[in-house]
Design an enzyme around this catalytic site. Sequence first.
Site, PDB file in Angstrom:
ATOM      1  N   PRO A 288       0.817  -1.201   0.000  1.00  0.00           N
ATOM      2  CA  PRO A 288       0.000   0.000   0.000  1.00  0.00           C
ATOM      3  C   PRO A 288       0.851   1.251   0.000  1.00  0.00           C
ATOM      4  CG  PRO A 288      -0.549  -1.439   1.849  1.00  0.00           C
ATOM      5  CD  PRO A 288       0.705  -1.935   1.266  1.00  0.00           C
ATOM      6  N   GLU A 289       0.461   2.164  -0.848  1.00  0.00           N
ATOM      7  CA  GLU A 289       1.064   3.485  -0.830  1.00  0.00           C
ATOM      8  C   GLU A 289       0.058   4.441  -0.206  1.00  0.00           C
ATOM      9  OE1 GLU A 289       2.879   4.524  -4.575  1.00  0.00           O
ATOM     10  OE2 GLU A 289       3.177   2.425  -5.090  1.00  0.00           O
TER      11      GLU A 289
ATOM     12  N   HIS B 245      -1.310 -16.036   8.686  1.00  0.00           N
ATOM     13  CA  HIS B 245      -0.740 -14.684   8.662  1.00  0.00           C
ATOM     14  C   HIS B 245      -1.613 -13.633   9.326  1.00  0.00           C
ATOM     15  CE1 HIS B 245       2.162 -16.559   6.125  1.00  0.00           C
ATOM     16  NE2 HIS B 245       1.332 -16.676   5.113  1.00  0.00           N
TER      17      HIS B 245
ATOM     18  N   ARG C 162       4.117 -11.288   4.366  1.00  0.00           N
ATOM     19  CA  ARG C 162       5.564 -11.073   4.314  1.00  0.00           C
ATOM     20  C   ARG C 162       6.130 -10.462   5.588  1.00  0.00           C
ATOM     21  NH1 ARG C 162       6.893  -8.435  -1.411  1.00  0.00           N
ATOM     22  NH2 ARG C 162       9.023  -8.918  -0.818  1.00  0.00           N
TER      23      ARG C 162
END
Length: 289
Positions: free
Chosen positions: A2-3, A94, A113
Site C-alpha cells: 500500500p502506498e 498470517h 511477508r
Amino acid sequence: MPELPEVETVMKGLTPFMLDATIAEVDQRRPNLRVPFPDKMRQRLEGRNVTQLYRRAKYIIIVLDDDQNLIIHLGMSGRILIVRAGEDYEIKKHDHLILTLQDGVRIVYNDPRRFGMVFMVAGDELNNHPSFSALGPEPLGNEFSAPILTERLKGKKSNIKQALLDQRVVAGVGNIYACEALFQAGIHPEVEAGKIKSTRAEALTHAIKDVLARAIEAGGSTLKDYRHVNDELGYFQHSFKVYDQEKKACGACDCDVDKTSGIKRIVQSGRSTFYCPQKQKKTEQKKTQ
DNA sequence: CTCCTGTCCTGCCGGC
DNA sequence: TGCCGGCAGGACAGGA
C-alpha cells in the site's frame, strides 16, 4: 504494497468502527512483524478508548485516550479486515494481530511477508520519532508545492524516480505512484533529480497530487460498498497507465503503433520502473503549438 | 552528508 | 504435472 492512497483508504475504512470505540481485547499471535510488537501491548491497549485516527505518509496513527499513539504500517503485504459484531470468523494464516472492540467488532491485521510494523509512541514524542522526524511534506497538503519540491530535490544526483521514493522528499509516494506521476508529468525516470526545476517541477507537483487524489477517490468509492471488497481494506484495483503495463500502449501517444514497443520496464536501485519512452523525455519538452 | 546494495519474508507466476 | 528462479506496491542498515 500500500502506498498513500491505500493507507488513506484503510484509515478511512477503520474510522467509523474505531473512532470513540474501546479496545476490549488484544490477540497478539506472534512476537514481531518487521519489528517486535510493543512491549506489554495487550496491557497498554486493553481498555483504551480511541480518540482520533489519521494518516501520515504511509503510517496509520491511532490516538488513544492516554495520549499514546498506536501506529500501523502495512509494509508490502499488510491487509486489514473488519469482522462485524456477531459474525463468525475463522483465523487465517498470517493473521498476526486481532483487536476486538467493546461492541464485538474485530480488526484483523494480516501480513504474509511481515514487512509491516506495529508500534507505539507517546503523543509528545511522535514528531521526534525516527520514523516521523525526517518525513517530507504531505503531497496533498498546501505545504507541498513546486518550489518546495525543487528545494527538496536541489543538488540531488540520484535520478528523479528514486528521489520520489525517498520519504524525506515527499511523504507517501511509492513505486507505483512514482511511475504514474512521472508519466503524467512527461518526465523520464532517469532524469537527475536536482535538475528538475520550474516548468517540470510544476508539472510533477501537479501530477503527484492528481494521481494520488484520483487513487484515493477510487478507493473511497470502493469503500462505500463493503460487500464488494469483502470487508478487506488496503487492496483495491486501479487501472494504471504505465505501472505493470510493459509493452502495452500508454494511451497518450502512438508509442505502440507497431505493436512491438510501447511501455518500457527498467530497473532502478532494484525496483521496477515503467515509463513511456515517447511521452517521457530526459529534457524539457518544447511545446509544439 | 549522499548514494547504492542487500536484507527482512512469503506467495505467486511463468518457464522448462 | 511439478519444480525453480525471479519478482512483488517498503523501509532500513551498512558500507563506499
